[in-house]
Design a protein around this motif. Sequence first.
Motif, mmCIF file in Angstrom:
data_model
loop_
_atom_site.group_PDB
_atom_site.id
_atom_site.type_symbol
_atom_site.label_atom_id
_atom_site.label_comp_id
_atom_site.label_asym_id
_atom_site.label_seq_id
_atom_site.Cartn_x
_atom_site.Cartn_y
_atom_site.Cartn_z
ATOM 1 N N GLY A 93 37.365 42.606 43.580
ATOM 2 C CA GLY A 93 37.920 43.398 44.668
ATOM 3 C C GLY A 93 39.189 44.138 44.330
ATOM 4 N N ARG A 94 39.521 44.218 43.055
ATOM 5 C CA ARG A 94 40.759 44.855 42.606
ATOM 6 C C ARG A 94 40.500 45.601 41.295
ATOM 7 N NH1 ARG A 94 41.422 39.792 44.632
ATOM 8 N NH2 ARG A 94 43.322 39.252 45.790
ATOM 9 N N ILE A 95 41.184 46.703 41.102
ATOM 10 C CA ILE A 95 41.172 47.383 39.802
ATOM 11 C C ILE A 95 42.518 47.112 39.163
ATOM 12 C CG2 ILE A 95 40.983 49.582 38.595
ATOM 13 C CD1 ILE A 95 39.186 50.596 40.780
ATOM 14 N N SER A 96 42.543 46.077 38.325
ATOM 15 C CA SER A 96 43.779 45.672 37.671
ATOM 16 C C SER A 96 43.442 44.996 36.352
ATOM 17 C CB SER A 96 44.583 44.711 38.564
ATOM 18 O OG SER A 96 43.855 43.519 38.811
ATOM 19 N N VAL A 97 44.400 44.935 35.464
ATOM 20 C CA VAL A 97 44.183 44.303 34.165
ATOM 21 C C VAL A 97 43.804 42.839 34.356
ATOM 22 C CG1 VAL A 97 45.290 43.632 31.997
ATOM 23 C CG2 VAL A 97 45.718 45.901 32.962
ATOM 24 N N GLY A 98 42.726 42.425 33.700
ATOM 25 C CA GLY A 98 42.228 41.057 33.800
ATOM 26 C C GLY A 98 41.130 40.867 34.813
#
Length: 492
Positions: free
Chosen positions: A388-393
Amino acid sequence: MDDAVTRLNAEYILAWDGKQHIFLQDSTVVWQHGRIIHVGRGWEGHVDEELEAPDSLVMPGLIDLDALTDIDHCLLDSWQDPADSCGYLWSHQYARAPEHVLSHTERLKMREFALAQLARHGVTTFMPIASEVHSEWAESYEDFVGISEVSRRIGLRGYMGPAYRYSVPVFDLDGKSLLADNDRGDAGLGDARRFLEYADSLNDDLVHGVLLPCRIETQTFESLVATSKLAEEFDVHVRLHCLQSPWEEVVLNESWGMGVVDALEASGLLERSLMIPHGHELGDLRKPEVAGGRDVRRLVEAGVPIIYCPLTSARYGHLLTSFEAFREAGFTLVLGTDSFPPDLIRGIDVGVQLSKIAGKSLGQGRVDHFINAATYHAADALGRPDLGRISVGASADLIVADLSDFAMGAIEDPIRSLVVNGSGRDIKRTIVAGRTIMEDGAVTGVKDMESLSRDAQAIFDKIKSAYPSRDFLDRSTDELFPPSFSWAAGRR
């Protein structure tokens, strides 16, 4: 997992800053091994594959926690007057010797069609819902082994398991009642356990076992207790349809001597990872006495998310009295589709408009709150901070929405323009854990989509033609489902 490094360049990206979604412009998302390794500008590392998304919005994959996984019955039963639609339930006589309308092969083909539709509309993680009306009783272990295989082939992430029930709603001249069959109920609960064991054995992030008992009034109190214990044993989520009909409270008080939330608490389900779809019967949370009432407080304190299905709710004449009031009361709101099309973008638009009407204010039903419900709030409800997120990891679960089509009109705010002017059909690419599972309308795990569509139509026609066999008034298909306009003579 593939070692290849993939970079996706887009005009707009709905990225995660550690606390909330934010817009980036003319930026990139880079992933490897199914995980995001870079978001933003300035990537100068090695790239094996480069994808371009000009005039497009990249956002997190949508999470559908009440996802339709059969052929939609809403076309048939969402528009008739209740006095006429009572025949859509099983008759008392039919319920004593029910049959599968579809063969195992047809049921599996129906599920393939439904899962392909999810991928087509940008859903990357789903929790299934299906009608039991055309089943012999409910869903089976064998059905869901097959569904999990199809889901893996398509590339969707599913939180799934066979639904089970101990009674079925029936209708006859005396009205609506319940017909119990504890043996079938126990068999269904046993199948649910077997599937949890099967899902664990796969060790595959695309298949997670959950417990999906049918509506609360079709259970026994003992089955709720057993469900709670099974959820604790396997550490899995439970989704239970309740608080969606006044009839539930009547049935439970007559049969168990307690209300719905009392039953959830007494059975131990409030101590589990419980999710509740719809929640219409919680009342008007704009009223302090309701928002501060005992039932609401117990659910909020237990952390029970409410799965709101705006499109389906509207079709059946329901709505949350206030999306914002539910949030302010402390509920986590997540989203589901529950009917065809499994289009959360369209559902968000309907939800926003219903909220304005219910709240009598244009400030109600903020689109960002609905997008959050379909992304990171749903991920958190599943215990998955990597979704649910576009982030590193995070898992590389992404969708690409084309904003360049003439029909899209002017672009003011990428999300608002997509919701107001577009739909899930504007999604051109769906990516799950770094793998493209849908591109330009084609679902890569489906060999022949035209053939699948023809098969789905034949299955729908077969389901529709079976309704008269269950109708207590023995009406024909045409009598049960009269057309919106009369057909001229000579119709095929």
